[in-house]
Design a protein around this motif. Structure first.
Motif, mmCIF file in Angstrom:
data_model
loop_
_atom_site.group_PDB
_atom_site.id
_atom_site.type_symbol
_atom_site.label_atom_id
_atom_site.label_comp_id
_atom_site.label_asym_id
_atom_site.label_seq_id
_atom_site.Cartn_x
_atom_site.Cartn_y
_atom_site.Cartn_z
ATOM 1 N N UNK A 164 0.831 -1.205 0.000
ATOM 2 C CA UNK A 164 0.000 0.000 0.000
ATOM 3 C C UNK A 164 0.870 1.262 0.000
ATOM 4 N N UNK A 165 0.520 2.206 -0.858
ATOM 5 C CA UNK A 165 1.244 3.465 -0.974
ATOM 6 C C UNK A 165 2.222 3.493 -2.125
ATOM 7 N N UNK A 166 2.680 2.328 -2.584
ATOM 8 C CA UNK A 166 3.684 2.293 -3.652
ATOM 9 C C UNK A 166 3.132 2.829 -4.970
ATOM 10 N N UNK A 167 1.848 2.582 -5.218
ATOM 11 C CA UNK A 167 1.240 3.104 -6.438
ATOM 12 C C UNK A 167 1.198 4.616 -6.443
ATOM 13 N N UNK A 168 0.821 5.210 -5.307
ATOM 14 C CA UNK A 168 0.768 6.661 -5.224
ATOM 15 C C UNK A 168 2.160 7.286 -5.311
ATOM 16 N N UNK A 169 3.153 6.625 -4.755
ATOM 17 C CA UNK A 169 4.525 7.139 -4.884
ATOM 18 C C UNK A 169 4.954 7.168 -6.347
ATOM 19 N N UNK A 170 4.679 6.080 -7.057
ATOM 20 C CA UNK A 170 5.059 6.024 -8.475
ATOM 21 C C UNK A 170 4.284 7.038 -9.298
ATOM 22 N N UNK A 171 3.013 7.233 -8.969
ATOM 23 C CA UNK A 171 2.200 8.202 -9.710
ATOM 24 C C UNK A 171 2.756 9.610 -9.559
ATOM 25 N N UNK A 172 3.221 9.970 -8.369
ATOM 26 C CA UNK A 172 3.803 11.291 -8.172
ATOM 27 C C UNK A 172 5.083 11.442 -8.984
ATOM 28 N N UNK A 173 5.887 10.384 -9.066
ATOM 29 C CA UNK A 173 7.092 10.436 -9.901
ATOM 30 C C UNK A 173 6.721 10.585 -11.376
ATOM 31 N N UNK A 174 5.702 9.852 -11.793
ATOM 32 C CA UNK A 174 5.220 9.961 -13.171
ATOM 33 C C UNK A 174 4.765 11.388 -13.471
ATOM 34 N N UNK A 175 4.017 11.984 -12.536
ATOM 35 C CA UNK A 175 3.496 13.325 -12.776
ATOM 36 C C UNK A 175 4.581 14.390 -12.695
ATOM 37 N N UNK A 176 5.638 14.118 -11.928
ATOM 38 C CA UNK A 176 6.775 15.034 -11.951
ATOM 39 C C UNK A 176 7.344 15.123 -13.369
ATOM 40 N N UNK A 177 7.488 13.975 -14.031
ATOM 41 C CA UNK A 177 8.002 13.993 -15.399
ATOM 42 C C UNK A 177 7.038 14.721 -16.341
ATOM 43 N N UNK A 178 5.748 14.387 -16.234
ATOM 44 C CA UNK A 178 4.766 14.999 -17.131
ATOM 45 C C UNK A 178 4.689 16.508 -16.940
ATOM 46 N N UNK A 179 4.587 16.955 -15.675
ATOM 47 C CA UNK A 179 4.488 18.388 -15.423
ATOM 48 C C UNK A 179 5.819 19.091 -15.701
ATOM 49 N N UNK A 180 6.924 18.340 -15.590
ATOM 50 C CA UNK A 180 8.217 18.888 -15.984
ATOM 51 C C UNK A 180 8.256 19.186 -17.469
ATOM 52 N N UNK A 181 7.708 18.273 -18.268
ATOM 53 C CA UNK A 181 7.587 18.545 -19.700
ATOM 54 C C UNK A 181 6.771 19.815 -19.935
ATOM 55 N N UNK A 182 5.643 19.919 -19.255
ATOM 56 C CA UNK A 182 4.772 21.083 -19.454
ATOM 57 C C UNK A 182 5.501 22.373 -19.126
ATOM 58 N N UNK A 183 6.233 22.384 -18.015
ATOM 59 C CA UNK A 183 6.971 23.592 -17.627
ATOM 60 C C UNK A 183 8.066 23.911 -18.637
ATOM 61 N N UNK A 184 8.774 22.896 -19.092
ATOM 62 C CA UNK A 184 9.849 23.130 -20.068
ATOM 63 C C UNK A 184 9.300 23.578 -21.418
ATOM 64 N N UNK A 185 8.251 22.914 -21.887
ATOM 65 C CA UNK A 185 7.667 23.316 -23.167
ATOM 66 C C UNK A 185 7.194 24.765 -23.106
ATOM 67 N N UNK A 186 6.549 25.137 -21.999
ATOM 68 C CA UNK A 186 6.012 26.493 -21.874
ATOM 69 C C UNK A 186 7.123 27.533 -21.898
ATOM 70 N N UNK A 187 8.190 27.266 -21.169
ATOM 71 C CA UNK A 187 9.303 28.214 -21.133
ATOM 72 C C UNK A 187 10.028 28.255 -22.469
ATOM 73 N N UNK A 188 10.211 27.086 -23.085
ATOM 74 C CA UNK A 188 10.881 27.040 -24.388
ATOM 75 C C UNK A 188 10.086 27.795 -25.447
#
Length: 297
Positions: A164-188
């Motif tokens: 229990x909890x491992x899925x939510x930990x992985x989801x946050x890591x996944x969303x860090x990558x996704x939202x990182x793309x969004x931030x980089x694309x926006x600035x670029x």
């Protein structure tokens, strides 16, 4: 052993498709309305039963899915379900939640002889309707085995991450990558426009290259094509997720300057009017451009 009866709390953008596919797999389904009656009425029309309260839903179902905005809402829902949950019932939290909260809820449920699983989602509402979501699951081996036939109804890719909890930990890591793309694309794109390269020119180089990916394509569906609903994930929810990520990093004493930069980009957009229910993550490109005095062409 009798087949599990499924309850569903949160039949919104993602939950409607998930619940529809669970019904299609032949499970008895109980749903409850919140703000929008449309999805509930549709599911009832397909054979679901509507519960009048969370207590009634808990009494009727043995595996209950929750799709909610975040941990405070999940905690409130579980608190309302708990008094009438039968021993052995399973709560499956499909929200993107704080893993610390998830662990606490698992302990509370365990005291009543019930079980917790976290099964956050990867994908879009279109994939939810098609039964093709991905999920990363945190649950004991026995609980995972029990809920998997239900997960199979709505997910095309299922990965059991651990307890229990491992899925939510992985989801946050996944969303860090996704939202990182969004931030980089926006600035670029803001910098691109500022130095005289249009968004269309930028896209003509990146699309189809090694820098292209599925997230890039949905993000640019707004930036290039103007499709405001190309990726229906709100800035508000993205900011919440990055705050959970920050808390997770703090809990293990990890410096996360990149995660904080992503969070701050979203926070500035949120404070600048991006807090509405139809302000989606690809719209970040407009807020970053505005902050830099850029008019996108």
């Amino acid at each position: 052993m009798a087949r599990d009866v499924v309850g569903f709390v949160g039949v919104g953008l993602m939950g409607h498709g998930m619940a529809k596919n669970i019904l299609g797999a032949g499970f008895e389904m109980h749903v409850i309305a919140h703000r929008n009656r449309g999805p509930v009425d549709d599911l009832v029309g397909q054979g679901a039963q509507e519960a009048s309260s969370l207590a009634d839903l808990a009494a009727a179902a043995s595996i209950i899915h929750i799709c909610a905005p975040g941990s405070p809402q999940v905690e409130a829902i579980v608190t309302s379900l708990l008094p009438t949950l039968a021993e052995g019932s399973v709560i499956v939290d499909c929200s993107t939640s704080d893993p610390t909260s998830t662990a606490k809820l698992a302990d509370i449920l365990g005291e009543k002889g019930c079980f917790m699983a976290d099964a956050p989602l990867g994908g879009t509402p279109v994939q939810a309707e098609a039964g093709e979501l991905a999920t990363m699951v945190g649950a004991s081996d026995d609980t995972f085995t029990r809920i998997k036939p239900v997960l199979d109804a709505w997910a095309g890719t299922i990965v059991h991450m651990g307890d229990v909890g491992a899925g939510h930990k992985m989801k946050l890591l996944n969303n860090m990558l996704a939202m990182g793309y969004a931030a980089m694309y926006s600035e670029a794109l803001a910098l691109s426009e500022k130095v005289g390269i249009t968004t269309e020119q930028f896209d003509s180089v990146i699309r189809g290259s090694r820098m292209d990916c599925g997230f890039y394509q949905t993000f640019m569906g707004y930036a290039v094509e103007g499709n405001a609903e190309a990726h229906k994930f709100t800035i508000t929810n993205a900011l919440k997720d990055m705050r959970y990520l920050e808390a997770m990093a703090d809990s293990v004493n990890l410096a996360n300057p990149v995660g904080n930069a992503i969070k701050n980009s979203l926070a500035m957009a949120h404070a600048d009017g991006g807090d509405g229910p139809e302000n989606y993550v690809p719209h970040l490109v407009d807020y970053v451009a505005k902050r830099n005095g850029v008019t996108r062409s």
